[in-house]
Design a protein around this motif. Structure first.
Motif, PDB file in Angstrom:
ATOM      1  N   LEU A   1       1.796   9.478   5.542  1.00 57.80           N
ATOM      2  CA  LEU A   1       2.893   8.633   6.032  1.00 57.80           C
ATOM      3  C   LEU A   1       2.431   7.188   6.181  1.00 57.80           C
ATOM      4  O   LEU A   1       3.117   6.258   5.757  1.00 57.80           O
ATOM      5  N   TYR A   2       1.241   6.991   6.762  1.00 57.87           N
ATOM      6  CA  TYR A   2       0.720   5.629   6.903  1.00 57.87           C
ATOM      7  C   TYR A   2       0.347   5.051   5.536  1.00 57.87           C
ATOM      8  O   TYR A   2       0.505   3.864   5.279  1.00 57.87           O
ATOM      9  N   GLY A   3      -0.147   5.934   4.661  1.00 58.67           N
ATOM     10  CA  GLY A   3      -0.531   5.482   3.320  1.00 58.67           C
ATOM     11  C   GLY A   3       0.650   4.954   2.529  1.00 58.67           C
ATOM     12  O   GLY A   3       0.502   4.081   1.676  1.00 58.67           O
ATOM     13  N   ALA A   4       1.869   5.484   2.820  1.00 61.31           N
ATOM     14  CA  ALA A   4       3.066   5.030   2.111  1.00 61.31           C
ATOM     15  C   ALA A   4       3.253   3.526   2.300  1.00 61.31           C
ATOM     16  O   ALA A   4       3.654   2.808   1.385  1.00 61.31           O
ATOM     17  N   ARG A   5       2.909   3.040   3.495  1.00 59.28           N
ATOM     18  CA  ARG A   5       3.043   1.600   3.759  1.00 59.28           C
ATOM     19  C   ARG A   5       2.191   0.801   2.789  1.00 59.28           C
ATOM     20  O   ARG A   5       2.640  -0.173   2.193  1.00 59.28           O
ATOM     21  N   LEU A   6       0.927   1.230   2.664  1.00 56.92           N
ATOM     22  CA  LEU A   6      -0.001   0.481   1.805  1.00 56.92           C
ATOM     23  C   LEU A   6       0.438   0.516   0.352  1.00 56.92           C
ATOM     24  O   LEU A   6       0.483  -0.505  -0.317  1.00 56.92           O
ATOM     25  N   SER A   7       0.762   1.733  -0.149  1.00 56.27           N
ATOM     26  CA  SER A   7       1.095   1.845  -1.567  1.00 56.27           C
ATOM     27  C   SER A   7       2.314   1.001  -1.928  1.00 56.27           C
ATOM     28  O   SER A   7       2.312   0.284  -2.921  1.00 56.27           O
ATOM     29  N   LEU A   8       3.363   1.088  -1.090  1.00 55.38           N
ATOM     30  CA  LEU A   8       4.570   0.312  -1.382  1.00 55.38           C
ATOM     31  C   LEU A   8       4.277  -1.183  -1.307  1.00 55.38           C
ATOM     32  O   LEU A   8       4.694  -1.962  -2.157  1.00 55.38           O
ATOM     33  N   LEU A   9       3.502  -1.564  -0.290  1.00 52.66           N
ATOM     34  CA  LEU A   9       3.173  -2.978  -0.096  1.00 52.66           C
ATOM     35  C   LEU A   9       2.373  -3.522  -1.273  1.00 52.66           C
ATOM     36  O   LEU A   9       2.677  -4.584  -1.824  1.00 52.66           O
ATOM     37  N   VAL A  10       1.329  -2.767  -1.672  1.00 49.79           N
ATOM     38  CA  VAL A  10       0.485  -3.214  -2.786  1.00 49.79           C
ATOM     39  C   VAL A  10       1.330  -3.361  -4.041  1.00 49.79           C
ATOM     40  O   VAL A  10       1.247  -4.363  -4.755  1.00 49.79           O
ATOM     41  N   GLY A  11       2.178  -2.348  -4.317  1.00 48.58           N
ATOM     42  CA  GLY A  11       3.004  -2.388  -5.517  1.00 48.58           C
ATOM     43  C   GLY A  11       3.886  -3.619  -5.554  1.00 48.58           C
ATOM     44  O   GLY A  11       3.896  -4.367  -6.533  1.00 48.58           O
ATOM     45  N   VAL A  12       4.607  -3.854  -4.448  1.00 46.95           N
ATOM     46  CA  VAL A  12       5.559  -4.962  -4.423  1.00 46.95           C
ATOM     47  C   VAL A  12       4.831  -6.317  -4.435  1.00 46.95           C
ATOM     48  O   VAL A  12       5.205  -7.228  -5.178  1.00 46.95           O
ATOM     49  N   GLU A  13       3.758  -6.431  -3.647  1.00 45.30           N
ATOM     50  CA  GLU A  13       3.047  -7.716  -3.585  1.00 45.30           C
ATOM     51  C   GLU A  13       2.400  -8.071  -4.919  1.00 45.30           C
ATOM     52  O   GLU A  13       2.431  -9.221  -5.353  1.00 45.30           O
ATOM     53  N   ALA A  14       1.793  -7.058  -5.578  1.00 41.85           N
ATOM     54  CA  ALA A  14       1.138  -7.338  -6.855  1.00 41.85           C
ATOM     55  C   ALA A  14       2.152  -7.803  -7.886  1.00 41.85           C
ATOM     56  O   ALA A  14       1.906  -8.755  -8.636  1.00 41.85           O
ATOM     57  N   VAL A  15       3.331  -7.153  -7.902  1.00 42.97           N
ATOM     58  CA  VAL A  15       4.356  -7.560  -8.864  1.00 42.97           C
ATOM     59  C   VAL A  15       4.877  -8.956  -8.513  1.00 42.97           C
ATOM     60  O   VAL A  15       5.106  -9.783  -9.404  1.00 42.97           O
ATOM     61  N   ALA A  16       5.034  -9.244  -7.209  1.00 44.76           N
ATOM     62  CA  ALA A  16       5.512 -10.569  -6.809  1.00 44.76           C
ATOM     63  C   ALA A  16       4.547 -11.652  -7.292  1.00 44.76           C
ATOM     64  O   ALA A  16       4.961 -12.683  -7.843  1.00 44.76           O
ATOM     65  N   LEU A  17       3.247 -11.383  -7.133  1.00 46.65           N
ATOM     66  CA  LEU A  17       2.238 -12.351  -7.573  1.00 46.65           C
ATOM     67  C   LEU A  17       2.303 -12.532  -9.095  1.00 46.65           C
ATOM     68  O   LEU A  17       2.330 -13.656  -9.610  1.00 46.65           O
ATOM     69  N   ALA A  18       2.326 -11.383  -9.819  1.00 42.15           N
ATOM     70  CA  ALA A  18       2.358 -11.446 -11.275  1.00 42.15           C
ATOM     71  C   ALA A  18       3.615 -12.151 -11.767  1.00 42.15           C
ATOM     72  O   ALA A  18       3.575 -12.941 -12.715  1.00 42.15           O
ATOM     73  N   LEU A  19       4.741 -11.889 -11.093  1.00 40.71           N
ATOM     74  CA  LEU A  19       6.004 -12.528 -11.467  1.00 40.71           C
ATOM     75  C   LEU A  19       5.933 -14.037 -11.264  1.00 40.71           C
ATOM     76  O   LEU A  19       6.297 -14.809 -12.149  1.00 40.71           O
ATOM     77  N   ALA A  20       5.439 -14.444 -10.085  1.00 34.80           N
ATOM     78  CA  ALA A  20       5.398 -15.868  -9.759  1.00 34.80           C
ATOM     79  C   ALA A  20       4.623 -16.631 -10.828  1.00 34.80           C
ATOM     80  O   ALA A  20       5.065 -17.668 -11.327  1.00 34.80           O
ATOM     81  N   VAL A  21       3.459 -16.097 -11.191  1.00 30.51           N
ATOM     82  CA  VAL A  21       2.631 -16.785 -12.182  1.00 30.51           C
ATOM     83  C   VAL A  21       3.189 -16.576 -13.591  1.00 30.51           C
ATOM     84  O   VAL A  21       3.323 -17.517 -14.372  1.00 30.51           O
ATOM     85  N   GLY A  22       3.522 -15.324 -13.913  1.00 31.26           N
ATOM     86  CA  GLY A  22       3.943 -14.982 -15.272  1.00 31.26           C
ATOM     87  C   GLY A  22       5.239 -15.664 -15.689  1.00 31.26           C
ATOM     88  O   GLY A  22       5.359 -16.126 -16.822  1.00 31.26           O
ATOM     89  N   VAL A  23       6.207 -15.740 -14.764  1.00 28.71           N
ATOM     90  CA  VAL A  23       7.484 -16.356 -15.112  1.00 28.71           C
ATOM     91  C   VAL A  23       7.291 -17.839 -15.423  1.00 28.71           C
ATOM     92  O   VAL A  23       7.794 -18.350 -16.421  1.00 28.71           O
ATOM     93  N   VAL A  24       6.504 -18.525 -14.586  1.00 30.18           N
ATOM     94  CA  VAL A  24       6.292 -19.957 -14.813  1.00 30.18           C
ATOM     95  C   VAL A  24       5.564 -20.172 -16.144  1.00 30.18           C
ATOM     96  O   VAL A  24       5.994 -20.977 -16.985  1.00 30.18           O
ATOM     97  N   LEU A  25       4.472 -19.412 -16.367  1.00 36.64           N
ATOM     98  CA  LEU A  25       3.710 -19.586 -17.605  1.00 36.64           C
ATOM     99  C   LEU A  25       4.575 -19.283 -18.832  1.00 36.64           C
ATOM    100  O   LEU A  25       4.584 -20.040 -19.804  1.00 36.64           O
ATOM    101  N   GLY A  26       5.314 -18.163 -18.779  1.00 33.20           N
ATOM    102  CA  GLY A  26       6.146 -17.764 -19.911  1.00 33.20           C
ATOM    103  C   GLY A  26       7.251 -18.781 -20.174  1.00 33.20           C
ATOM    104  O   GLY A  26       7.526 -19.133 -21.325  1.00 33.20           O
ATOM    105  N   ALA A  27       7.876 -19.275 -19.094  1.00 34.43           N
ATOM    106  CA  ALA A  27       8.965 -20.233 -19.248  1.00 34.43           C
ATOM    107  C   ALA A  27       8.449 -21.543 -19.832  1.00 34.43           C
ATOM    108  O   ALA A  27       9.056 -22.104 -20.751  1.00 34.43           O
ATOM    109  N   VAL A  28       7.311 -22.014 -19.322  1.00 33.86           N
ATOM    110  CA  VAL A  28       6.743 -23.268 -19.826  1.00 33.86           C
ATOM    111  C   VAL A  28       6.376 -23.106 -21.305  1.00 33.86           C
ATOM    112  O   VAL A  28       6.691 -23.961 -22.141  1.00 33.86           O
ATOM    113  N   ALA A  29       5.731 -21.960 -21.661  1.00 34.53           N
ATOM    114  CA  ALA A  29       5.323 -21.731 -23.045  1.00 34.53           C
ATOM    115  C   ALA A  29       6.546 -21.691 -23.954  1.00 34.53           C
ATOM    116  O   ALA A  29       6.585 -22.329 -25.009  1.00 34.53           O
TER     117      ALA A  29
END
Lengths: 334, 276
Positions: free
Chosen positions: B72-100
């Motif tokens: 139950l406690y682990g669910a917090r970490l897994s969901l958090l890691v998943g969402v945060e990692a995608v947010a980071l990748a999106l923030a960088v990836g969208v800007v780089l892809g759009a500029v390119a």
């Protein structure tokens, strides 16, 4: 075609340089000094300094990169800081194990994936379709290392059918020709070794191939659904061809291009997955070598293995691109 | 438009099953302290490696900790890691892809070459390499997984921007004096949102799988933190006499990843039928 292959081979040079540079930069951004990691925090400054000198860490970074590139081009990836053995030799020794595992997994994934995909497209919205797509959904959702552990629990611990780890039983290793045990056993006619190696290979190859099976099945279904609605399929049926021939010769053949692309892309996932599968099944390949290297902070080992896997990945992509040309004459490589 | 989206979303069975599963998981994560029968980190050696029973519904691990509570406690970490990692990748990836995609030329070549080199490595291997450098820890796993998945988003966004930027409305927006930044973020990106949303949803499942793999290899969180991949990794040693220790964390990972995959598939059908 010859020109195209030559140009692609020339293009490999900057890409492989980039891959080497990336590996070098990542490995040299160690926040902690490798010499300190190797000797432990309580080592004397003199010993750390001596090791830094030995590892060439006191030279300027561009000299280190030059030395590293010079040696890499010669096929010398340095020595393991823990075992002091040559990394290139160790990689050459372990490479066939990973190739055998990855190729078996690709074969399993391709056959299973195509069958599942074709069946669910031909019988769209039937029980078969839902069954196959549920299997595919499980395939993309299960961590392969967990699937491997579950297989060990079922087939090794509970049923006792298959060995839980390793590549072959002690004393069964066939004479070394290619390093691929299945092939070597067949070439030397050693059927006992073949059976033993095969039994060891089944679970790791199935576990490693599970994700790719699912991806290939989904892609095959999607492209087959599109092709079987085309006019030429109706024509083929109208001229009285058997349904089997229509599906395999007319529909599947034309659906193959996107499927081959996906199979090619899966090689990367498989090489990555090998790191996990080899760890679960104690498979003596490149993947378990990387993981062991990480756990003991043996950074030249990690660097060498990562470089090798990156290079293989780039080469596999090139081969996939060339295969397109043969499958679809409309693709002009100019 | 919103109403049309909602009705199509409700008609998609995979989207609804995915959303249902995800809702349950999020509730488990949020209310973990209330739901968990035991403290996830309190060990009880005499009752170590016990199979599921009335006292411990999913059994105990090698230190006698309650597996249900840790999941139950682990669910917090897994969901958090998943969402945060995608947010980071999106923030960088969208800007780089759009500029390119927007500027093309040398900028595009430079950005996309770096992306291609990153794609020359299996992503989990690259994440392992980053973790070796960054050291253990949840925030570091987020950074490692986020960085290695940047190229996926950059590629998609670049492709979409290329196909949209020649449209008449973009030209019109430029002719009335809009700057590049405004063109990209106000006029182009909102029109390529659908494939990005679909990719990001499925991306969360990929990120969760990779985080679990890092944990399994011993590169995840520091013990005794309850994280699913790490639980699987440490349970490996006792697989022969206590198989339940690895069974349940794996099931939890599979269900969570499946929820995001179903939701992503459903969203794809609803938002962009062409991608089907």
């Amino acid at each position: 075609m010859g020109k195209y292959i030559l140009r692609r081979l020339l293009l490999l040079v900057p890409v492989l340089f980039g891959v080497s540079l990336a590996t070098f930069v990542v490995m040299h951004s160690f926040t902690t000094d490798p010499a300190t990691i190797i000797l432990g925090e309580h080592a004397t400054t003199d010993r750390i300094e001596a090791l830094r000198e030995e590892l060439g860490l006191n030279k300027p970074i561009y000299v280190q990169f030059y030395d590293y590139m010079k040696n890499t081009v010669r096929g010398d990836l340095g020595k393991s800081v823990i075992t002091k053995t040559s990394i290139s030799t160790e990689l050459v020794k372990r490479f066939p194990a990973t190739v055998e595992l990855a190729v078996s997994a690709v074969c399993i994934a391709t056959v299973l994936g195509l069958v599942l995909g074709v069946v669910s497209a031909v019988r769209q919205n039937s029980v078969y379709d839902y069954g196959a797509m549920t299997v595919a959904l499980l395939g993309v959702s299960m961590p392969i290392f967990w699937l491997g552990l579950m297989m060990i629990i079922l087939f090794s611990v509970t049923l006792g059918w298959l060995p839980a780890s390793g590549r072959i039983s002690i004393g069964m290793v066939p004479d070394d020709i290619t390093g691929l045990y299945l092939v070597d056993a067949l070439l030397t006619g050693n059927m006992e070794s073949f059976r033993d190696a095969f039994r060891h290979l089944i679970m790791p190859a199935l576990a490693l191939g599970s994700y790719s099976t699912a991806i290939i099945a989904r892609m095959t279904r999607a492209t087959m659904l599109e092709t079987i609605r085309q006019d030429y399929i109706r024509t083929a049926r109208a001229k009285g061809l058997r349904e089997g021939a229509v599906i395999v010769k007319h529909a599947l053949r034309n659906a193959l291009i996107p499927i081959v692309t996906v199979i090619g892309l899966q090689m990367g996932a498989l090489l990555g997955g090998a790191v996990l599968t080899e760890t679960v099944f104690s498979w003596p390949g490149i993947g378990s070598y990387v993981v062991e290297g990480i756990l003991v902070s043996d950074y030249p080992r990690v660097q060498g293995a990562v470089l090798l896997i990156g290079t293989v990945f780039v080469l596999v992509n090139l081969i996939v691109d060339i295969i397109y040309g043969y499958l679809d004459p409309r693709i002009q490589h100019s | 438009m919103v109403r049309e989206f909602l009705s199509r979303f409700a008609a998609s069975s995979s989207a609804m099953i995915g959303l249902g599963l995800l809702t349950v998981l999020v509730l488990c994560a949020v209310f973990a302290p209330a739901l968990a029968p035991y403290d996830p980190n309190s060990s009880d050696l005499p009752s170590a490696l016990k199979p599921p029973s009335a006292a411990h519904l999913l059994g105990t691990d090698e230190l006698g900790r309650d597996i249900l509570s840790r999941l139950l406690y682990g669910a917090r970490l897994s969901l958090l890691v998943g969402v945060e990692a995608v947010a980071l990748a999106l923030a960088v990836g969208v800007v780089l892809g759009a500029v390119a995609g927007f500027y093309g030329g040398k900028i595009e070549t430079a950005i996309m070459s770096v992306m291609d080199i990153m794609l020359s490595f299996p992503s989990i291997l690259l994440a392992i390499a980053f973790m070796t450098v960054l050291g253990r820890g949840l925030d570091k796993a987020v950074i490692a997984i986020g960085i290695v998945t940047v190229p996926h988003y950059a590629r998609i966004v670049r492709g979409c921007v290329l196909s949209v930027k020649e449209n008449v409305y973009v030209m019109a927006a430029r002719s009335i004096g809009n700057g590049d930044g405004r063109l990209i973020f106000v006029h182009i990106l909102p029109n390529v949102l659908a494939p990005i949303i679909v990719r990001a949803t499925i991306g969360v499942s990929v990120a969760i799988l990779e985080a679990a793999a890092l944990g399994f290899l011993g590169l995840g969180v520091e013990p005794p933190t309850a994280e699913w991949g790490t639980m699987l990794g440490s349970g490996r040693q006792t697989i022969f006499n206590a198989p339940h220790i690895v069974t349940f964390p794996g099931l939890a990972i599979t269900l969570t990843v499946m929820a995001f995959n179903l939701l992503g598939d459903g969203l794809r059908d609803v938002l962009d039928p062409r991608l089907k």
